[in-house]
Motif scaffolding. Structure first.
Motif, PDB file in Angstrom:
ATOM      1  N   ARG A  57      45.400 -48.933  34.986  1.00 31.72           N
ATOM      2  CA  ARG A  57      44.013 -49.107  35.057  1.00 31.72           C
ATOM      3  C   ARG A  57      43.564 -48.979  33.606  1.00 31.72           C
ATOM      4  O   ARG A  57      43.558 -47.890  32.982  1.00 31.72           O
ATOM      5  CB  ARG A  57      43.422 -48.194  35.789  1.00 31.72           C
ATOM      6  N   ARG A  59      41.293 -48.982  30.416  1.00 33.19           N
ATOM      7  CA  ARG A  59      40.041 -48.414  29.982  1.00 33.19           C
ATOM      8  C   ARG A  59      39.084 -49.278  29.383  1.00 33.19           C
ATOM      9  O   ARG A  59      37.622 -49.168  29.483  1.00 33.19           O
ATOM     10  CB  ARG A  59      39.946 -47.036  29.265  1.00 33.19           C
ATOM     11  N   SER A  60      39.692 -50.308  28.764  1.00 33.50           N
ATOM     12  CA  SER A  60      38.773 -51.483  27.939  1.00 33.50           C
ATOM     13  C   SER A  60      39.862 -52.487  28.059  1.00 33.50           C
ATOM     14  O   SER A  60      41.203 -52.312  27.993  1.00 33.50           O
ATOM     15  CB  SER A  60      38.326 -51.279  26.584  1.00 33.50           C
ATOM     16  N   ASN A 115      43.289 -53.975  36.590  1.00 36.07           N
ATOM     17  CA  ASN A 115      41.829 -53.898  36.708  1.00 36.07           C
ATOM     18  C   ASN A 115      41.081 -54.801  35.579  1.00 36.07           C
ATOM     19  O   ASN A 115      40.013 -54.688  35.255  1.00 36.07           O
ATOM     20  CB  ASN A 115      41.281 -52.517  36.727  1.00 36.07           C
ATOM     21  N   GLU A 118      37.815 -56.620  36.331  1.00 38.26           N
ATOM     22  CA  GLU A 118      37.022 -55.778  36.636  1.00 38.26           C
ATOM     23  C   GLU A 118      36.205 -55.208  35.193  1.00 38.26           C
ATOM     24  O   GLU A 118      35.189 -55.011  34.943  1.00 38.26           O
ATOM     25  CB  GLU A 118      37.183 -54.481  37.576  1.00 38.26           C
ATOM     26  N   ARG A 119      37.325 -54.642  34.505  1.00 42.69           N
ATOM     27  CA  ARG A 119      36.823 -54.223  33.258  1.00 42.69           C
ATOM     28  C   ARG A 119      36.032 -55.196  32.192  1.00 42.69           C
ATOM     29  O   ARG A 119      35.002 -55.243  31.661  1.00 42.69           O
ATOM     30  CB  ARG A 119      38.078 -53.627  32.333  1.00 42.69           C
ATOM     31  N   GLU A 123      32.467 -55.183  30.654  1.00 41.73           N
ATOM     32  CA  GLU A 123      32.222 -55.346  29.237  1.00 41.73           C
ATOM     33  C   GLU A 123      31.225 -56.543  28.700  1.00 41.73           C
ATOM     34  O   GLU A 123      30.544 -56.355  27.950  1.00 41.73           O
ATOM     35  CB  GLU A 123      33.596 -55.305  28.464  1.00 41.73           C
TER      36      GLU A 123
END
Length: 362
Positions: A57, A59-60, A115, A118-119, A123
């Motif tokens: 997953r 984070r960015s 993900n 989604e990220r 953003e």
């Protein structure tokens, strides 16, 4: 078992020949034969290393850079590591950050950013986000074989499609054609282009250097299919390696032009960090008769070293041989009528709605 013994023979289907130690490695493992045949004398007799994928997953998902000699300022890499196994890949040393080997681990221990879409949506929804074309697959190929199962790249393009966000793709896999249903309509709106990295037209050399990438003829066929569908297509002759593939520069450009490519570039072989050892091992295994000569020419183009990372020279080198390569490329570029990569349209971008913890009412 030392590195020289580990790299005694090529491994079928893999580019690297050993587990080169990462520069940040805390623990280094070495095999020792206990007399019962627990360590293979020849890795060609050992079972091939299997590909393992870890879902993570992120984070960015947007990577940004300010390098003056790179044409893009933000990119998306759906995967870490690359199963294509290109022995020359400049991204191999990035696996050292994971305490993994830039050698075999880079092409067998992969990470899928499940993900990513989604990220990306989150953003893009930030108030201060400014639309700049994305480059997909710059560090590792977005269309490497595991994309067939994970479809992370497709999920990213779906977000870009919905938001009308421009992007470019650089790949060496014909699997990009799977997503032509998304790419072609966006290209017709000035939102997408695709470039193929073509290192050689020789199938045997390609199988040694980039064992799990699409064959050269498959990349050319994919170029033609995309071009016929209205997608702007380019070619990167990369990397150029003296006495290995540099005689093919003109032939690669001619083949790409015949198959619809309208712009072209080239990059000299780069050997940062641990890649020096990975490359030297491969060269000694496959071309022992010319290994010393190849490295001598590389060093002549790198100020006497295996690599010089200075901006302005790291992509194309310096010295007489580097100048000759640049002149040959420029002459063929003009003769074949290549132009520049098309500018993509950023004015159509529509930011997605920021995700709300209360969900959508309407």
């Amino acid at each position: 078992m030392d590195d020289a013994r580990k790299a005694q023979a090529p491994i079928k289907g893999r580019g690297a020949a050993s587990q080169v130690d990462g520069r940040y490695a805390v623990t280094i493992a070495r095999g020792e034969d206990d007399g019962w045949g627990s360590v293979y004398e020849d890795l060609s007799e050992a079972p091939g290393p299997q590909t393992r994928v870890t879902e993570e997953r992120a984070r960015s998902i947007i990577s940004r850079n300010e390098s003056p000699d790179i044409s893009h300022s933000q990119s998306i890499n759906p995967y870490r590591g690359c199963e294509h196994g290109c022995v020359y890949c400049f991204a191999r040393p990035s696996h050292a950050y994971l305490d993994l080997s830039p050698g075999l681990d880079f092409e067998t221990r992969l990470f899928a950013k499940t993900n990513a879409a989604e990220r990306l949506q989150a953003e893009l929804a930030r108030p201060g986000y400014r639309c700049i074309p994305f480059a997909l697959g710059i560090n590792t190929d977005s269309y490497q074989p595991i994309e067939r199962r994970y479809r992370v790249t497709r999920s990213v393009i779906e977000v870009l499609d919905v938001t009308s966000h421009p992007f470019t793709i650089l790949t060496k896999n014909a699997a990009v054609l799977r997503d032509i249903d998304l790419i072609a309509p966006m290209a017709r709106r000035g939102l997408a282009s695709v470039a193929f990295s073509v290192t050689t037209l020789d199938n045997r050399l390609s199988a040694r250097m980039e064992p799990r990438a699409a064959a050269p003829h498959a990349r050319l066929k994919a170029m033609r299919t995309l071009a016929d569908a209205g997608v702007p297509v380019g070619v990167m002759v990369a990397p150029v390696i003296p006495m290995i593939n540099d005689p093919e520069i003109e032939h690669i450009l001619e083949a790409a032009r015949e198959n619809g490519a309208t712009w072209a570039g080239h990059v000299l072989l780069r050997l940062p960090h641990e890649l020096k050892q990975v490359w030297r091992e491969w060269l000694q295994l496959h071309y022992p008769d010319r290994a010393a000569h190849v490295m001598s020419l590389i060093q002549q183009m790198r100020g006497g070293k295996d690599y010089d990372s200075a901006f302005g020279t790291r992509m194309h080198g310096e010295g007489p041989f580097a100048q000759l390569i640049a002149q040959r490329f420029a002459k063929a570029h003009r003769r074949l009528g290549f132009g520049r990569a098309p500018a993509l349209d950023t004015s159509q971008f529509v930011a997605p709605r920021k995700p709300s913890p209360q969900g959508e009412l309407f």
